[in-house]
Design a protein around this motif. Structure first.
Motif, PDB file in Angstrom:
ATOM      1  N   ARG A 139       5.497  -6.411  -4.267  1.00  0.00           N
ATOM      2  CA  ARG A 139       6.746  -5.566  -4.695  1.00  0.00           C
ATOM      3  C   ARG A 139       6.244  -4.102  -4.305  1.00  0.00           C
ATOM      4  NH1 ARG A 139       9.853  -7.412  -9.199  1.00  0.00           N
ATOM      5  NH2 ARG A 139       9.483  -9.569  -9.159  1.00  0.00           N
ATOM      6  N   VAL A 140       7.632  -3.574  -3.664  1.00  0.00           N
ATOM      7  CA  VAL A 140       7.240  -2.168  -3.185  1.00  0.00           C
ATOM      8  C   VAL A 140       8.536  -1.367  -3.569  1.00  0.00           C
ATOM      9  CG1 VAL A 140       7.410  -0.821  -1.382  1.00  0.00           C
ATOM     10  CG2 VAL A 140       5.862  -2.911  -1.170  1.00  0.00           C
ATOM     11  N   ILE A 141       8.296  -0.131  -4.214  1.00  0.00           N
ATOM     12  CA  ILE A 141       9.588   0.726  -4.531  1.00  0.00           C
ATOM     13  C   ILE A 141       9.591   1.643  -3.508  1.00  0.00           C
ATOM     14  CG2 ILE A 141       9.457   0.086  -7.131  1.00  0.00           C
ATOM     15  CD1 ILE A 141       8.146   2.537  -7.535  1.00  0.00           C
ATOM     16  N   ASN A 142      10.725   2.135  -3.522  1.00  0.00           N
ATOM     17  CA  ASN A 142      11.050   3.120  -2.331  1.00  0.00           C
ATOM     18  C   ASN A 142      10.630   4.496  -2.850  1.00  0.00           C
ATOM     19  OD1 ASN A 142      13.312   2.909  -4.237  1.00  0.00           O
ATOM     20  ND2 ASN A 142      14.645   4.360  -2.528  1.00  0.00           N
ATOM     21  N   TYR A 143      10.070   4.655  -4.224  1.00  0.00           N
ATOM     22  CA  TYR A 143       9.780   5.915  -4.766  1.00  0.00           C
ATOM     23  C   TYR A 143       8.271   5.959  -4.391  1.00  0.00           C
ATOM     24  CZ  TYR A 143       8.322   9.625  -7.870  1.00  0.00           C
ATOM     25  OH  TYR A 143       7.870  10.849  -8.385  1.00  0.00           O
ATOM     26  N   GLY A 144       7.709   6.837  -3.750  1.00  0.00           N
ATOM     27  CA  GLY A 144       6.298   7.109  -3.077  1.00  0.00           C
ATOM     28  C   GLY A 144       5.905   5.808  -2.307  1.00  0.00           C
ATOM     29  N   GLY A 150      18.623  11.727 -11.133  1.00  0.00           N
ATOM     30  CA  GLY A 150      19.922  10.416 -10.993  1.00  0.00           C
ATOM     31  C   GLY A 150      19.996   9.813  -9.533  1.00  0.00           C
ATOM     32  N   LYS A 151      19.015   9.649  -8.815  1.00  0.00           N
ATOM     33  CA  LYS A 151      18.839   8.938  -7.564  1.00  0.00           C
ATOM     34  C   LYS A 151      18.202   7.339  -7.747  1.00  0.00           C
ATOM     35  CE  LYS A 151      19.075  12.710  -4.429  1.00  0.00           C
ATOM     36  NZ  LYS A 151      18.126  13.845  -4.731  1.00  0.00           N
ATOM     37  N   PRO A 152      18.904   6.501  -7.264  1.00  0.00           N
ATOM     38  CA  PRO A 152      18.553   5.307  -7.631  1.00  0.00           C
ATOM     39  C   PRO A 152      17.250   4.822  -7.002  1.00  0.00           C
ATOM     40  CG  PRO A 152      20.272   4.972  -6.188  1.00  0.00           C
ATOM     41  CD  PRO A 152      20.200   6.557  -6.518  1.00  0.00           C
ATOM     42  N   VAL A 153      16.343   4.314  -7.766  1.00  0.00           N
ATOM     43  CA  VAL A 153      15.048   3.559  -7.196  1.00  0.00           C
ATOM     44  C   VAL A 153      15.421   1.904  -7.117  1.00  0.00           C
ATOM     45  CG1 VAL A 153      12.612   3.534  -7.395  1.00  0.00           C
ATOM     46  CG2 VAL A 153      13.897   5.521  -7.825  1.00  0.00           C
ATOM     47  N   ASP A 154      14.969   1.392  -5.851  1.00  0.00           N
ATOM     48  CA  ASP A 154      14.835  -0.169  -5.877  1.00  0.00           C
ATOM     49  C   ASP A 154      13.556  -0.362  -5.537  1.00  0.00           C
ATOM     50  OD1 ASP A 154      17.705  -0.363  -6.019  1.00  0.00           O
ATOM     51  OD2 ASP A 154      17.720   0.725  -3.730  1.00  0.00           O
ATOM     52  N   VAL A 155      13.222  -1.949  -6.241  1.00  0.00           N
ATOM     53  CA  VAL A 155      11.913  -2.677  -5.822  1.00  0.00           C
ATOM     54  C   VAL A 155      12.452  -3.528  -4.777  1.00  0.00           C
ATOM     55  CG1 VAL A 155      12.274  -3.941  -7.918  1.00  0.00           C
ATOM     56  CG2 VAL A 155      10.153  -3.946  -6.901  1.00  0.00           C
ATOM     57  N   SER A 199      16.393   4.978 -12.074  1.00  0.00           N
ATOM     58  CA  SER A 199      16.886   6.025 -11.281  1.00  0.00           C
ATOM     59  C   SER A 199      15.924   7.251 -11.612  1.00  0.00           C
ATOM     60  CB  SER A 199      18.332   6.408 -11.413  1.00  0.00           C
ATOM     61  OG  SER A 199      18.542   6.463 -12.909  1.00  0.00           O
ATOM     62  N   THR A 200      15.777   8.304 -10.557  1.00  0.00           N
ATOM     63  CA  THR A 200      14.853   9.480 -10.721  1.00  0.00           C
ATOM     64  C   THR A 200      15.550  10.312 -11.762  1.00  0.00           C
ATOM     65  OG1 THR A 200      15.908  10.531  -8.715  1.00  0.00           O
ATOM     66  CG2 THR A 200      14.029   9.417  -8.438  1.00  0.00           C
ATOM     67  N   PRO A 201      14.986  11.450 -12.420  1.00  0.00           N
ATOM     68  CA  PRO A 201      15.378  12.322 -13.513  1.00  0.00           C
ATOM     69  C   PRO A 201      16.804  13.033 -12.765  1.00  0.00           C
ATOM     70  CG  PRO A 201      12.947  12.506 -13.332  1.00  0.00           C
ATOM     71  CD  PRO A 201      13.395  11.593 -12.283  1.00  0.00           C
TER      72      PRO A 201
END
Ligand code: GLA
Length: 372
Positions: free
Chosen positions: A51-56, A34-39, A30-32
């Motif tokens: 593999r792709v993450i929803n961050y960036g 507190g938001k969850p990041v998924d792959v 999760s981001t600093p």
């Protein structure tokens, strides 16, 4: 109705040979705040895995077989989210609102002057201090007749990093069974704004962390490029590649001329140039082909965009710790960023990058993998 039920069923079914549904989602931290990041992981019929993450919208891994069927991860990156939160080289990321540099972080549009965040000396680079590479995207995994993948959506608010208008952006990654990774960009705005979207994956067709890319052979479908000054800003000239170390009209080793004392290579410490593609904008054309002679992997990049930035990872210096503890050094990867020309808002002779309300921006880039 029947068709959508079939798609629904297909999403539940495991991919052949694996226990997981395809695409499948796992936590990536999760981001600093507190938001969850998924792959999201998806695999095609020939074992290519993305593999792709929803961050960036970052492509964190891309596993592709070599000529003996051995899979390797051919993109640079980090093992975990902490690395991507401080991703100075922009490994694997979606770049926006404006890829590459805008001189002095300034442009005028319809009689108004705009000032952007400056994050690269006097210039604005890759959308500013918090570009599309540093935001959370909404992610919707899918399967359809073309393949499987993920749709990423982001709303860039009016004034973000100094840019005018709310910009709605969708980027779709689709992995097909024809061994293509399609990247479709779609955008609309409620005020006129410059826009230049790209994908900043660092490829090493020999495998990430496996040495430099100087022996990989590159062909570019471009007989002109846009020369730069010492701050890597286009001068406005459009120059023929013929007779220069930027001539990749014939397949040539990336390292063959990279240390030539040519001013353009000296300014950039290697290749970091926008090449002008031959076909008219809007037509999908083969822009680049790279061949890695030892393992036989071939990457072909096609695009509807008018330009491609060939970057030989000149700024990597071995200080960043990447995947599996690899310290990536200069020229251990290359980027082929399909795009409009850098700093276009300040060059009337470059193809326009202005998106106006009521119009839809659409572009497509295809990364195709094979062996030779
Ligand atoms: C692009 C630019 C380079 C560099 C990288 C990121 O490729 O053209 O100059 O800024 O991004 O490190």
């Amino acid at each position: 109705m029947i068709a959508s039920f079939a798609i629904f069923l297909a999403m539940l079914l495991p991919a052949s040979g694996s226990q997981e549904p395809d695409p499948h989602k796992e936590s990536f931290g999760s981001t600093p705040d507190g938001k969850p990041v998924d792959v999201y992981t998806f695999t095609n019929a020939h074992r290519i895995e993305v593999r792709v993450i929803n961050y960036g919208g970052i492509i964190t891994a891309l596993r592709v077989p070599d000529r003996n069927g051995k899979l390797d991860d051919i993109v640079l990156g980090f093992d975990n989210l902490a690395g991507y939160l401080n991703n100075k080289p922009y490994f694997g990321a979606i770049i926006g609102r404006y890829a590459n540099r805008i001189a002095n972080g300034k442009f005028s549009l319809d009689g108004r002057d705009y000032t952007l965040a400056k994050n690269n000396g006097p210039n604005s680079l890759h959308g500013g201090s918090r570009g599309f590479n540093n935001v959370l995207w909404r992610a919707d995994p899918f399967r359809n007749r073309q393949g499987r993948g993920v749709i990423l959506s982001y709303l860039s608010k009016d004034g973000e990093e100094g840019y005018p208008g709310n910009l709605d952006v969708k980027v779709t990654y689709t992995l097909s069974d024809a061994n293509e990774l399609l990247v479709d960009y779609l955008a609309t705005a409620d005020k006129a704004t410059p826009i230049n979207l790209t994908q900043h994956t660092y490829f090493n067709l020999g495998g990430e962390g496996n040495g430099d890319v100087l022996a990989e052979e590159l062909r570019l479908n471009a007989d002109r490029f846009t020369p730069i000054d010492k701050d890597l800003i286009p001068t406005g000239e459009i120059r023929l590649v013929k007779g220069t170390p930027l001539d990749f009209t014939q397949s040539t080793r990336i390292g063959a001329r990279i240390n030539d004392p040519y001013d353009q290579l000296l300014f950039a410490h290697g290749y970091d140039h926008n090449f002008v593609l031959k076909a008219a904008e809007g037509r999908l054309q083969l822009a680049a082909r790279v061949h890695e002679p030892n393992r036989g992997r071939v990457l072909e990049v096609s695009t509807t965009q008018p330009g491609i930035q060939f970057y030989s990872a000149n700024f990597l210096d071995g200080t960043l710790v990447g995947k599996h503890g690899h310290r990536y050094k200069q020229r251990e990867a290359f980027c082929l960023e399909t795009q409009h020309f850098p700093d276009s808002p300040n060059h009337a002779n470059f193809p326009s990058t202005i998106l106006r309300p009521g119009k839809t921006f659409h572009s497509r880039t295809v990364f195709k993998f094979s062996v030779q």
